[in-house]
Design a protein around this motif. Structure first.
Motif, PDB file in Angstrom:
ATOM      1  N   SER A  10      29.135 -24.548  31.400  1.00 52.89           N
ATOM      2  CA  SER A  10      29.679 -24.503  30.033  1.00 52.89           C
ATOM      3  C   SER A  10      30.658 -23.352  29.879  1.00 52.89           C
ATOM      4  O   SER A  10      31.741 -23.512  29.300  1.00 52.89           O
ATOM      5  N   MET A  11      30.283 -22.190  30.406  1.00 50.48           N
ATOM      6  CA  MET A  11      31.170 -21.024  30.318  1.00 50.48           C
ATOM      7  C   MET A  11      32.434 -21.235  31.145  1.00 50.48           C
ATOM      8  O   MET A  11      33.542 -20.855  30.718  1.00 50.48           O
ATOM      9  N   ALA A  12      32.299 -21.840  32.321  1.00 51.21           N
ATOM     10  CA  ALA A  12      33.469 -22.099  33.168  1.00 51.21           C
ATOM     11  C   ALA A  12      34.426 -23.072  32.486  1.00 51.21           C
ATOM     12  O   ALA A  12      35.650 -22.908  32.563  1.00 51.21           O
ATOM     13  N   LEU A  13      33.877 -24.080  31.828  1.00 52.99           N
ATOM     14  CA  LEU A  13      34.719 -25.037  31.103  1.00 52.99           C
ATOM     15  C   LEU A  13      35.494 -24.350  29.992  1.00 52.99           C
ATOM     16  O   LEU A  13      36.698 -24.593  29.813  1.00 52.99           O
ATOM     17  N   HIS A  95      39.015 -26.085  20.912  1.00 48.73           N
ATOM     18  CA  HIS A  95      39.152 -27.043  22.004  1.00 48.73           C
ATOM     19  C   HIS A  95      38.223 -26.676  23.158  1.00 48.73           C
ATOM     20  O   HIS A  95      37.568 -27.551  23.755  1.00 48.73           O
ATOM     21  N   ALA A  96      38.155 -25.383  23.484  1.00 45.72           N
ATOM     22  CA  ALA A  96      37.287 -24.930  24.579  1.00 45.72           C
ATOM     23  C   ALA A  96      35.819 -25.226  24.270  1.00 45.72           C
ATOM     24  O   ALA A  96      35.069 -25.680  25.142  1.00 45.72           O
ATOM     25  N   LEU A  97      35.408 -24.985  23.035  1.00 48.94           N
ATOM     26  CA  LEU A  97      34.035 -25.285  22.641  1.00 48.94           C
ATOM     27  C   LEU A  97      33.758 -26.787  22.707  1.00 48.94           C
ATOM     28  O   LEU A  97      32.671 -27.210  23.124  1.00 48.94           O
ATOM     29  N   SER A  98      34.742 -27.586  22.312  1.00 45.10           N
ATOM     30  CA  SER A  98      34.566 -29.040  22.373  1.00 45.10           C
ATOM     31  C   SER A  98      34.357 -29.502  23.803  1.00 45.10           C
ATOM     32  O   SER A  98      33.509 -30.368  24.069  1.00 45.10           O
ATOM     33  N   ALA A  99      35.123 -28.944  24.736  1.00 45.10           N
ATOM     34  CA  ALA A  99      34.957 -29.312  26.149  1.00 45.10           C
ATOM     35  C   ALA A  99      33.564 -28.943  26.646  1.00 45.10           C
ATOM     36  O   ALA A  99      32.911 -29.722  27.360  1.00 45.10           O
ATOM     37  N   SER A 100      33.077 -27.754  26.261  1.00 47.04           N
ATOM     38  CA  SER A 100      31.743 -27.327  26.684  1.00 47.04           C
ATOM     39  C   SER A 100      30.663 -28.234  26.094  1.00 47.04           C
ATOM     40  O   SER A 100      29.726 -28.641  26.789  1.00 47.04           O
ATOM     41  N   PHE A 101      30.792 -28.563  24.811  1.00 45.84           N
ATOM     42  CA  PHE A 101      29.791 -29.421  24.182  1.00 45.84           C
ATOM     43  C   PHE A 101      29.872 -30.859  24.701  1.00 45.84           C
ATOM     44  O   PHE A 101      28.854 -31.557  24.745  1.00 45.84           O
ATOM     45  N   ALA A 124      39.357 -31.091  28.949  1.00 47.32           N
ATOM     46  CA  ALA A 124      39.803 -29.717  28.733  1.00 47.32           C
ATOM     47  C   ALA A 124      41.242 -29.490  29.172  1.00 47.32           C
ATOM     48  O   ALA A 124      41.990 -28.758  28.511  1.00 47.32           O
ATOM     49  N   VAL A 125      41.662 -30.117  30.298  1.00 46.80           N
ATOM     50  CA  VAL A 125      42.946 -29.731  30.905  1.00 46.80           C
ATOM     51  C   VAL A 125      44.001 -30.826  30.874  1.00 46.80           C
ATOM     52  O   VAL A 125      45.139 -30.582  31.322  1.00 46.80           O
ATOM     53  N   HIS A 126      43.692 -32.014  30.362  1.00 45.33           N
ATOM     54  CA  HIS A 126      44.685 -33.084  30.464  1.00 45.33           C
ATOM     55  C   HIS A 126      45.878 -32.814  29.551  1.00 45.33           C
ATOM     56  O   HIS A 126      45.729 -32.454  28.381  1.00 45.33           O
ATOM     57  N   PRO A 127      47.104 -32.994  30.071  1.00 48.28           N
ATOM     58  CA  PRO A 127      48.298 -32.698  29.279  1.00 48.28           C
ATOM     59  C   PRO A 127      48.485 -33.566  28.043  1.00 48.28           C
ATOM     60  O   PRO A 127      49.204 -33.173  27.113  1.00 48.28           O
ATOM     61  N   LEU A 128      47.861 -34.755  27.995  1.00 46.28           N
ATOM     62  CA  LEU A 128      47.948 -35.559  26.775  1.00 46.28           C
ATOM     63  C   LEU A 128      47.373 -34.827  25.568  1.00 46.28           C
ATOM     64  O   LEU A 128      47.735 -35.120  24.430  1.00 46.28           O
ATOM     65  N   ASN A 129      46.485 -33.859  25.816  1.00 46.94           N
ATOM     66  CA  ASN A 129      45.835 -33.147  24.721  1.00 46.94           C
ATOM     67  C   ASN A 129      46.613 -31.918  24.256  1.00 46.94           C
ATOM     68  O   ASN A 129      46.206 -31.262  23.292  1.00 46.94           O
ATOM     69  N   VAL A 130      47.717 -31.612  24.915  1.00 53.91           N
ATOM     70  CA  VAL A 130      48.486 -30.426  24.551  1.00 53.91           C
ATOM     71  C   VAL A 130      48.962 -30.495  23.110  1.00 53.91           C
ATOM     72  O   VAL A 130      48.905 -29.508  22.367  1.00 53.91           O
ATOM     73  N   GLU A 131      49.426 -31.654  22.688  1.00 52.90           N
ATOM     74  CA  GLU A 131      49.945 -31.790  21.329  1.00 52.90           C
ATOM     75  C   GLU A 131      48.887 -31.409  20.297  1.00 52.90           C
ATOM     76  O   GLU A 131      49.187 -30.747  19.300  1.00 52.90           O
ATOM     77  N   SER A 132      47.639 -31.816  20.528  1.00 51.33           N
ATOM     78  CA  SER A 132      46.570 -31.506  19.578  1.00 51.33           C
ATOM     79  C   SER A 132      46.236 -30.023  19.556  1.00 51.33           C
ATOM     80  O   SER A 132      45.929 -29.465  18.495  1.00 51.33           O
ATOM     81  N   VAL A 133      46.309 -29.367  20.714  1.00 57.98           N
ATOM     82  CA  VAL A 133      45.870 -27.976  20.818  1.00 57.98           C
ATOM     83  C   VAL A 133      47.003 -26.994  20.514  1.00 57.98           C
ATOM     84  O   VAL A 133      46.801 -25.983  19.827  1.00 57.98           O
ATOM     85  N   ALA A 134      48.204 -27.273  21.012  1.00 58.15           N
ATOM     86  CA  ALA A 134      49.307 -26.314  20.905  1.00 58.15           C
ATOM     87  C   ALA A 134      50.058 -26.403  19.581  1.00 58.15           C
ATOM     88  O   ALA A 134      50.862 -25.529  19.278  1.00 58.15           O
ATOM     89  N   TRP A 135      49.808 -27.427  18.810  1.00 63.49           N
ATOM     90  CA  TRP A 135      50.497 -27.635  17.536  1.00 63.49           C
ATOM     91  C   TRP A 135      49.596 -27.121  16.423  1.00 63.49           C
ATOM     92  O   TRP A 135      48.544 -27.670  16.147  1.00 63.49           O
ATOM     93  N   ALA A 136      50.006 -26.052  15.762  1.00 64.00           N
ATOM     94  CA  ALA A 136      49.164 -25.415  14.747  1.00 64.00           C
ATOM     95  C   ALA A 136      48.784 -26.390  13.638  1.00 64.00           C
ATOM     96  O   ALA A 136      47.643 -26.387  13.160  1.00 64.00           O
ATOM     97  N   ALA A 137      49.718 -27.230  13.222  1.00 67.19           N
ATOM     98  CA  ALA A 137      49.454 -28.161  12.134  1.00 67.19           C
ATOM     99  C   ALA A 137      48.469 -29.252  12.515  1.00 67.19           C
ATOM    100  O   ALA A 137      47.950 -29.952  11.636  1.00 67.19           O
ATOM    101  N   GLU A 138      48.209 -29.418  13.802  1.00 63.86           N
ATOM    102  CA  GLU A 138      47.275 -30.455  14.242  1.00 63.86           C
ATOM    103  C   GLU A 138      45.861 -29.893  14.395  1.00 63.86           C
ATOM    104  O   GLU A 138      45.023 -30.463  15.091  1.00 63.86           O
ATOM    105  N   ARG A 139      45.595 -28.784  13.719  1.00 62.38           N
ATOM    106  CA  ARG A 139      44.243 -28.227  13.686  1.00 62.38           C
ATOM    107  C   ARG A 139      43.220 -29.292  13.281  1.00 62.38           C
ATOM    108  O   ARG A 139      42.076 -29.305  13.761  1.00 62.38           O
ATOM    109  N   LYS A 140      43.619 -30.194  12.409  1.00 58.88           N
ATOM    110  CA  LYS A 140      42.696 -31.235  11.943  1.00 58.88           C
ATOM    111  C   LYS A 140      42.134 -32.056  13.101  1.00 58.88           C
ATOM    112  O   LYS A 140      40.988 -32.509  13.034  1.00 58.88           O
TER     113      LYS A 140
END
Length: 614
Positions: A10-13, A95-101, A124-140
């Motif tokens: 979990s910590m490594a993830l 996002h990191a917590l979601s990957a661990s859970f 955790a690492v797939h580039p398709l998820n970058v938009e969700s994580v790196a875009w502040a407005a996509e916090r939702k």
């Protein structure tokens, strides 16, 4: 979390998730909703306040209702101000917590550590998820998914305890509460009850008889109730953003849905040419859609046939198909045919299929447990390394608006929306001629787009090319009159003000203030417009309102003096002009007005305050 291996994984993830997103901490806000949602949203900018909380839960701002997401943005402002790095940090940590859970859920329900780890790592690492994580407005998206996964964990705990004859009501209540938290972060969770039925089949393996199946259905009724409620709420608040069938006919939407299902999988396998905006293409043939539909049907039949020896295939596949339904654009919100962020939750199903499929494939073809594990881990490490590198690079494209939209233009064709957004970025750098080129390119693709027409009109107007600008004016009106965006109302009002149409100018300045009551420019402009129409008492009240928000604003103090002068209140007007000069000693109109008042003092006649002497 009952053994060291679980804790370490979990910590490594979490650490890996944070590492691949390190470039995000150098990124700025981008003009694609970050300013509308965060940096220029006066409710969010005030931080965590009582008024902000009431607004978050009662207002459908920008045709959305996700109060918990607004609260998270407000808390970020409270902690970090408007420093983008702090806002990005929160999204990365969630996002990191979601990957661990996700790992904990899969491991807890299957007992298979390595496939569970790989599925969580891919998330955790797939580039398709970058938009969700790196875009502040996509916090939702990241916030609602965190509640999605933790609700699944609580539900798994409930099933485990119930099956063992132990008290389980607290776990069931926790699952329902987390589900509701997710819904008020983003209504993407409306498919969650259906996913619970899937995981009852596998990995929980609850369907051992009719009575158990019936109980499983009945257990989901509270979840289905809130799903129905939030579908109703979402359709109500987003009705203004839902594209009509006149704009996008049903046949185009269905064809796009079939091709998008396959396109997302293609982007999962080969994550290149990822863009923040994807354009609709003209429907020249139904063959791609038919081919995609046939492929989807074939895969569906195959996973059903293999459901007994490989139950994870049917669950992963229907997870993907089902959770994609709200965002597959049959009910079209906006005009994008697909978006990387839409795959954030659905791809978990594909990751499950891949991880357990790889585990079984290596077990079948390799003799010996040690060799099997070695090959599985080698392939997993290689895939993780490749996707991590892509994610690192993709995160860099979100550095700023210019980089983001230029990249979208580089990897897509006929992308009129990206031309528009890149043009807006150039406008903010005062590169007006270059911005016009982008708007013209966009208009060549989509001549009737209201936003492109608006930007072409406003840019040409700024450059003083009024005659050329007029050709874009009429086509721009649907956007800025219906968009409920305060800055658009402000620009429209300024345009009317320049044309001496003060009645319309006042109307749209007031509309802008309704949405952003703390915009000092609008307050000041509205006061001036009211003075032009002789409503000096009202004008004075607006200048006082602006000065209450920001004392010492010399332009507002001067205009207050003009209003007081027009009302015949000489002493107060003189005091306002003296205050103006104390702040801005070189402002000659204030000196002239003060001299005028002093000249006429005692003569019984005070000339009116002309607002043209600025």
């Amino acid at each position: 979390m009952n053994n060291k291996r679980t804790i370490l994984i979990s910590m490594a993830l979490a650490a890996l998730s944070c590492f691949v997103y390190l470039p995000v901490f150098n990124n700025d806000f981008v003009s694609y909703d970050d300013y509308v949602y965060v940096a220029e949203n006066y409710r969010v900018k005030d931080g965590f306040t009582k008024d902000g909380l009431v607004w978050a839960f009662t207002d459908s701002y920008d045709s959305n209702w996700f109060p918990l997401t607004w609260c998270s943005h407000m808390l970020d402002v409270e902690l970090f101000g408007l420093n983008p790095a702090g806002h990005h940090l929160t999204s990365v940590l969630i996002h990191a917590l979601s990957a661990s859970f996700l790992f904990l859920f899969l491991y807890h329900t299957t007992g298979s550590a390595l496939p569970s780890s790989l599925a969580a790592v891919l998330f955790a690492v797939h580039p398709l998820n970058v938009e969700s994580v790196a875009w502040a407005a996509e916090r939702k998206n990241v916030l609602s998914t965190f509640f999605w996964i933790t609700a699944a964990c609580a539900y798994a705990g409930y099933v485990r305890r119930y099956s063992a004859g132990r008290r389980s009501a607290a776990f069931f209540t926790a699952a329902l509460a987390l589900f509701i938290f997710g819904l008020i972060s983003k209504p993407m969770l409306v498919t969650f009850p259906f996913v619970l039925l899937l995981i009852d089949y596998w990995p929980l393996q609850r369907f051992t008889g009719t009575a158990v199946f019936r109980r499983s259905i009945l257990e989901k009724l509270p979840f289905f109730f809130f799903t129905a409620l939030f579908i109703f709420i979402t359709l109500r608040v987003q009705h203004a953003s839902i594209a009509s069938f006149e704009i996008l006919p049903l046949n185009i939407r269905i064809a796009n849905a079939f091709t998008s299902y396959i396109s997302y999988i293609g982007k999962m396998l080969v994550p290149t040419h990822l863009a923040v905006i994807y354009p609709y293409f003209a429907l020249k043939s139904y063959l791609p859609a038919i081919g995609s539909a046939v492929l989807l049907i074939c895969v569906t039949v195959a996973v059903i046939i293999l459901r007994k020896p490989r139950p994870y295939l049917v669950i992963g596949w229907f997870w993907y198909l089902g959770t994609m339904v709200p965002v597959i654009q049959i009910v079209q919100v906006g005009l994008a045919p697909m978006a990387d962020r839409y795959a954030y939750v659905p791809m978990i199903g594909i990751f499950i299929m891949f991880s357990w499929g790889l585990w079984d494939l290596t077990a079948i073809n390799l003799e010996g447990q040690r060799r099997h594990i070695l090959v599985f881990m080698s392939i997993s490490i290689l895939v993780t390394a490749v996707f991590s590198a892509f994610t690192w690079r993709q995160t860099g494209y979100w550095r700023d608006s210019g980089t983001l939209f230029k990249h979208a233009l580089d990897v897509t064709k006929s992308n009129y929306a990206a031309h528009n957004s890149y043009g807006v970025h150039l406008l903010k750098q005062n590169r007006f001629d270059e911005a016009l080129v982008e708007f013209y390119k966009g208009l060549e693709i989509m001549p009737s787009d209201p936003l492109l027409n608006f930007n072409a009109w406003s840019t040409l107007t700024h450059l003083g090319k009024d005659d050329e600008a007029k050709r874009y004016y009429d086509k721009s009106l649907p956007y800025w009159r219906e968009g409920r965006q305060p800055h658009l109302y402000k620009l429209l009002a300024i345009s009317y003000m320049k044309d001496a149409n003060y009645g319309e100018a006042a109307l749209y300045f007031r509309k802008s203030l309704e949405l952003n009551p703390k915009d000092l420019d609008v307050i000041n402009y509205l006061g001036l417009v009211l003075m032009y129409t002789g409503k000096n008492d009202q004008a004075l009240s607006y200048f006082n309102r602006g000065l209450a928000l920001k004392p010492g604003t010399w332009e507002m103090v001067f205009n207050k003096g003009l209003a007081l002068m027009a009302l015949g209140r000489a002493a107060e007007a003189a005091a306002a002009f003296r205050e103006t000069l104390a702040i801005n000693p070189d402002y000659s109109p204030a000196k002239n007005k003060l001299e005028l008042i002093e000249k006429y003092t005692g003569q019984g006649a005070l000339p009116g305050g002309s607002i043209n002497e600025r």
